[in-house]
Design a protein around this motif. Structure first.
Motif, short mmCIF file in Angstrom:
data_model
loop_
_atom_site.label_atom_id
_atom_site.label_comp_id
_atom_site.label_asym_id
_atom_site.label_seq_id
_atom_site.Cartn_x
_atom_site.Cartn_y
_atom_site.Cartn_z
N THR A 197 -29.19 -29.10 15.29
CA THR A 197 -28.99 -27.87 14.52
C THR A 197 -30.06 -26.83 14.71
OG1 THR A 197 -30.18 -28.79 12.64
CG2 THR A 197 -27.81 -29.16 12.70
N ASN A 198 -31.15 -27.21 15.38
CA ASN A 198 -32.27 -26.30 15.58
C ASN A 198 -32.83 -25.80 14.25
OD1 ASN A 198 -34.09 -25.02 17.27
ND2 ASN A 198 -32.94 -23.09 17.25
N VAL A 199 -32.78 -26.66 13.24
CA VAL A 199 -33.30 -26.33 11.92
C VAL A 199 -34.40 -27.31 11.58
CG1 VAL A 199 -32.77 -26.14 9.49
CG2 VAL A 199 -31.11 -25.38 11.16
N PRO A 200 -35.55 -26.85 11.09
CA PRO A 200 -36.65 -27.76 10.78
C PRO A 200 -36.27 -28.81 9.76
CG PRO A 200 -37.39 -25.49 10.77
CD PRO A 200 -35.90 -25.47 10.85
N GLU A 210 -33.42 -18.39 6.42
CA GLU A 210 -32.10 -18.27 7.05
C GLU A 210 -31.10 -19.17 6.33
OE1 GLU A 210 -32.89 -19.26 11.11
OE2 GLU A 210 -33.07 -17.15 11.72
N LEU A 211 -31.52 -20.36 5.99
CA LEU A 211 -30.67 -21.28 5.24
C LEU A 211 -30.23 -20.67 3.92
CD1 LEU A 211 -29.46 -24.12 4.61
CD2 LEU A 211 -31.73 -24.79 3.81
N LYS A 212 -31.13 -19.95 3.26
CA LYS A 212 -30.83 -19.35 1.96
C LYS A 212 -30.15 -17.98 2.07
CE LYS A 212 -34.54 -21.96 -0.20
NZ LYS A 212 -35.91 -21.95 -0.73
N GLY A 213 -29.98 -17.50 3.30
CA GLY A 213 -29.14 -16.34 3.53
C GLY A 213 -29.76 -14.98 3.31
N VAL A 214 -31.07 -14.87 3.19
CA VAL A 214 -31.70 -13.57 2.94
C VAL A 214 -31.34 -12.60 4.07
CG1 VAL A 214 -33.88 -12.34 2.69
CG2 VAL A 214 -33.57 -14.55 1.58
N PRO A 215 -30.82 -11.41 3.74
CA PRO A 215 -30.27 -10.50 4.76
C PRO A 215 -31.24 -10.04 5.84
CG PRO A 215 -29.54 -9.85 2.57
CD PRO A 215 -30.57 -10.91 2.37
N LEU A 216 -32.52 -9.85 5.47
CA LEU A 216 -33.45 -9.25 6.42
C LEU A 216 -34.79 -9.97 6.38
CD1 LEU A 216 -33.63 -6.85 8.43
CD2 LEU A 216 -34.60 -5.51 6.54
N ARG A 217 -35.26 -10.37 7.56
CA ARG A 217 -36.58 -10.98 7.67
C ARG A 217 -37.53 -9.96 8.28
NH1 ARG A 217 -35.78 -15.11 11.24
NH2 ARG A 217 -36.86 -14.21 13.03
N SER A 243 -21.57 -28.52 12.16
CA SER A 243 -21.12 -27.17 12.47
C SER A 243 -20.01 -26.74 11.52
CB SER A 243 -20.63 -27.09 13.91
OG SER A 243 -19.38 -27.75 14.05
N LYS A 244 -19.96 -25.46 11.26
CA LYS A 244 -18.91 -24.90 10.40
C LYS A 244 -17.54 -25.09 11.03
CE LYS A 244 -17.61 -20.50 8.18
NZ LYS A 244 -17.96 -19.07 8.02
N GLU A 245 -17.46 -24.89 12.32
CA GLU A 245 -16.17 -24.97 13.01
C GLU A 245 -15.68 -26.41 13.12
OE1 GLU A 245 -12.83 -23.33 14.77
OE2 GLU A 245 -14.54 -22.25 13.93
N GLY A 246 -16.61 -27.33 13.36
CA GLY A 246 -16.20 -28.71 13.61
C GLY A 246 -16.06 -29.57 12.38
N HIS A 247 -16.83 -29.27 11.34
CA HIS A 247 -16.83 -30.12 10.13
C HIS A 247 -16.91 -29.22 8.90
CE1 HIS A 247 -17.52 -33.68 12.65
NE2 HIS A 247 -18.36 -32.93 13.33
N PHE A 248 -15.87 -28.45 8.68
CA PHE A 248 -15.90 -27.41 7.65
C PHE A 248 -16.20 -27.97 6.27
CE2 PHE A 248 -13.38 -23.84 5.39
CZ PHE A 248 -14.52 -23.05 5.32
N ALA A 249 -15.58 -29.09 5.92
CA ALA A 249 -15.77 -29.67 4.59
C ALA A 249 -17.23 -30.03 4.34
CB ALA A 249 -14.88 -30.90 4.42
N ASP A 264 -22.81 -19.45 8.26
CA ASP A 264 -22.77 -19.91 9.65
C ASP A 264 -23.49 -21.25 9.76
OD1 ASP A 264 -25.52 -19.37 9.69
OD2 ASP A 264 -25.29 -17.46 10.76
N ASP A 265 -23.75 -21.69 10.98
CA ASP A 265 -24.33 -23.02 11.17
C ASP A 265 -25.78 -23.13 10.72
OD1 ASP A 265 -21.94 -23.88 12.13
OD2 ASP A 265 -22.51 -23.91 14.24
N LYS A 266 -26.39 -22.01 10.38
CA LYS A 266 -27.75 -22.05 9.85
C LYS A 266 -27.78 -22.03 8.32
CE LYS A 266 -29.88 -19.83 13.87
NZ LYS A 266 -30.69 -18.66 14.35
N GLY A 267 -26.63 -21.74 7.69
CA GLY A 267 -26.59 -21.74 6.23
C GLY A 267 -25.87 -20.52 5.67
#
Length: 553
Positions: free
Chosen positions: A30-33, A393-400, A54-60, A323-326
């Motif tokens: 996932t390239n996520v720490p 990114e996981l928490k979805g903040v719009p701008l870093r 992944s969102k596409e492969g394992h949506f639930a 997305d796949d990062k959150g």
């Protein structure tokens, strides 16, 4: 005893080794720490914090991971089907509440609060309406160690609680309109598998209940409220919806007619009901004897409406934008619109240089605050910038926003957009004006992306043989329809599919046939009333409208 202790030690070592291997595998996938991984405190090595599927492969599983790991909800383990809404979710809900409350107050709607319990006597008055809720009613039968003489139900909705008092308070046309709204929770003891936001046994919502002298006045309000619901989705959550009227088969039980906002989930092609505004007609006023004397002193039953929007909106937003990062949060409802992360602070830097740099960071924060940007400085020690990037990114903040010594030397701030990943720099001198503009761009781009996905998967069909393939290709369809209930039931049967999918609630949704979502107010061209036949092959009737059908939640 020593032998048992040794076995325990070996088992623990084996478990730790397996956990470490699994964590490394998940991080690579996932390239996520990972907590306890590179850039993290060693004493926190307990769980993977990133999204591992992944969102596409394992949506639930993806959906469950996102809402839990992004700290929107927590499972309430004491009783199944209930969830704790964490501050992240409540912030979004309160933004929606403030926006909506301001607008209905301007319409003359007042706030109220009624008890959460209702008697069986009240329920008996509205059998047709309550029939649909009967399997989901939660009953209180004891108080302490004593049985109640008359059991009381926890409200699934509040018509039966409120309308006896409408009958008491409304006497003359001068008492109209009566427009009340309450923000509360309701309980519906779902028998199906529950899932956060989308299907819970208790959820937050607002419910408006109004009374009017004439049908026209009531109808005007129904559509005004529907426009506000569409505004919540489109203006705040960047989620496109289709406004329309429910068919007779799908309208609110006991109501006159129902208007609705219908959304679409691109990942599985399913429709989802966003919010409903119901014209109740005089059905309930006759049940509860809510009458007035009109201008000519005639006794008439009032015309009523009810309308509701729930925390389901948050789940819809997560499914569409994540997305796949959150999470990917629209700026207008994100608690933090920008996260400011100091970078480039190496071990070789002196304490004085670090302090001087952090003072500049604080100055940037002050500039953003003055500009009305909700921002936060992540100055946590012991965590690498890379970990912080992934965490937010996981928490979805719009701008870093990143600010290091090199940025300071060039008088710029580096940025990365959460929605697209696009990067760039902003001059420090223009930070207060450019960041708000960028946030507005992110908001509109998120809406446009979702809107394009919805439009491109909303197919107008006049060939029945194309319907099931269109559904299997994750589309919703608009077809000529006679609006007859029996025909709608048959359509569900004929459109079952062999495909098997798993929804965000973990349920397999295979052979589900399509059902009507709404009769859109914005009708496509091409249907000629009195000439165009209903598309269902076995139906001989003429079509009354283009009706949107789809597999749905």
């Amino acid at each position: 005893m020593e032998e048992v202790q040794e076995q325990s030690k070996n088992a623990l070592k084996k478990a730790q080794k397996q956990a470490k291997a699994a964590a490394a595998k998940a991080e690579k996938a996932t390239n996520v720490p990972i907590v306890g991984g590179k850039g993290q405190k060693k004493d926190d090595s307990k769980e993977i914090i990133g999204i591992t599927v992944s969102k596409e492969g394992h949506f639930a599983q993806w959906y469950q991971d996102v809402v839990i790991k992004a700290e929107l909800v927590e499972y309430y383990h004491e009783i199944s089907g209930f969830y704790i809404l964490r501050p992240g979710a409540m912030y979004i809900w309160n933004e929606i509440r403030a926006w909506f409350q301001e607008r209905i107050a301007a319409m003359g709607v007042e706030e109220t609060s009624f008890p959460m319990f209702l008697s069986s006597k009240s329920l008996e008055k509205e059998k047709e309406h309550v029939e649909g809720f009967a399997p989901e009613l939660a009953w209180v039968t004891k108080a302490g160690d004593k049985d109640l003489e008359i059991p009381v139900a926890v409200r699934p909705t509040s018509e039966a609680v409120m309308y006896p008092y409408y009958a008491k308070w409304i006497r003359s046309h001068r008492d109209l309109p009566l427009r009340l709204n309450q923000w509360n929770s309701v309980v519906r003891w779902e028998a199906k598998q529950t899932t956060p936001f989308l299907r819970a046994r208790e959820f937050l919502w607002q419910e408006g209940h109004t009374a009017h002298l004439t049908e026209q006045l009531a109808e005007t309000e129904v559509l005004q409220i529907l426009d506000l619901y569409a505004g919540v989705y489109e203006q705040l959550l960047a989620v496109p919806v289709v406004k329309g009227r429910k068919t007779e088969a799908e309208k609110f039980a006991g109501g006159y007619w129902t208007s609705t906002c219908e959304g679409y989930i691109p990942t599985n092609g399913r429709g989802i009901q966003g919010a409903t505004s119901h014209a109740l007609g005089q059905n309930f006023s006759k049940m509860f004897e809510i009458t007035v004397e009109d201008h000519d002193k005639n006794k008439v039953h009032v015309w009523q409406n009810s309308w509701g929007l729930s925390t389901r909106v948050i789940g819809v937003m997560v499914m569409i934008h994540g997305d796949d990062k959150g999470l990917v949060l629209p700026p207008r409802v994100s608690k933090y619109q920008a996260i400011l992360i100091p970078v480039g602070l190496t071990a070789k830097m002196s304490a004085e240089d670090k302090a001087a740099h952090m003072k500049k960071v604080d100055g940037l924060y002050d500039d953003l605050k003055k500009a009305g940007v909700r921002s936060h400085v992540d100055d946590r020690e012991g965590y690498t910038p890379g970990f912080k990037f992934a965490d937010w990114e996981l928490k979805g903040v719009p701008l870093r926003l990143e600010f290091g010594p090199k940025d300071a030397a060039n008088s710029v701030v580096s940025y990365a957009r959460r929605d697209t990943g696009a990067k760039g720099t902003i001059p420090i001198a223009g930070l207060a004006t450019e960041v708000p503009k960028l946030l507005d761009t992110i908001q509109s781009d998120m809406y446009n992306k979702a809107d394009e996905a919805y439009k491109s998967h909303r197919l107008v069909l006049t060939d029945w043989d194309k319907v099931v393939p269109a559904l299997d290709a994750r589309n919703v369809v608009l077809i000529p329809f006679c609006e007859v209930e029996a025909c709608e039931d048959r359509i569900k049967e004929l459109t079952k599919s062999e495909n098997v999918e798993v929804g965000p609630d973990g349920q397999k949704m295979p052979s589900m046939g399509m059902k009507s979502l709404c009769i859109p107010f914005d009708q496509p061209e091409g249907l000629v009333k009195g000439e165009t036949k209903c598309l269902m092959p076995e139906c001989k009737a003429l079509a009354k409208s283009w009706t949107m059908f789809g597999r749905s939640y």
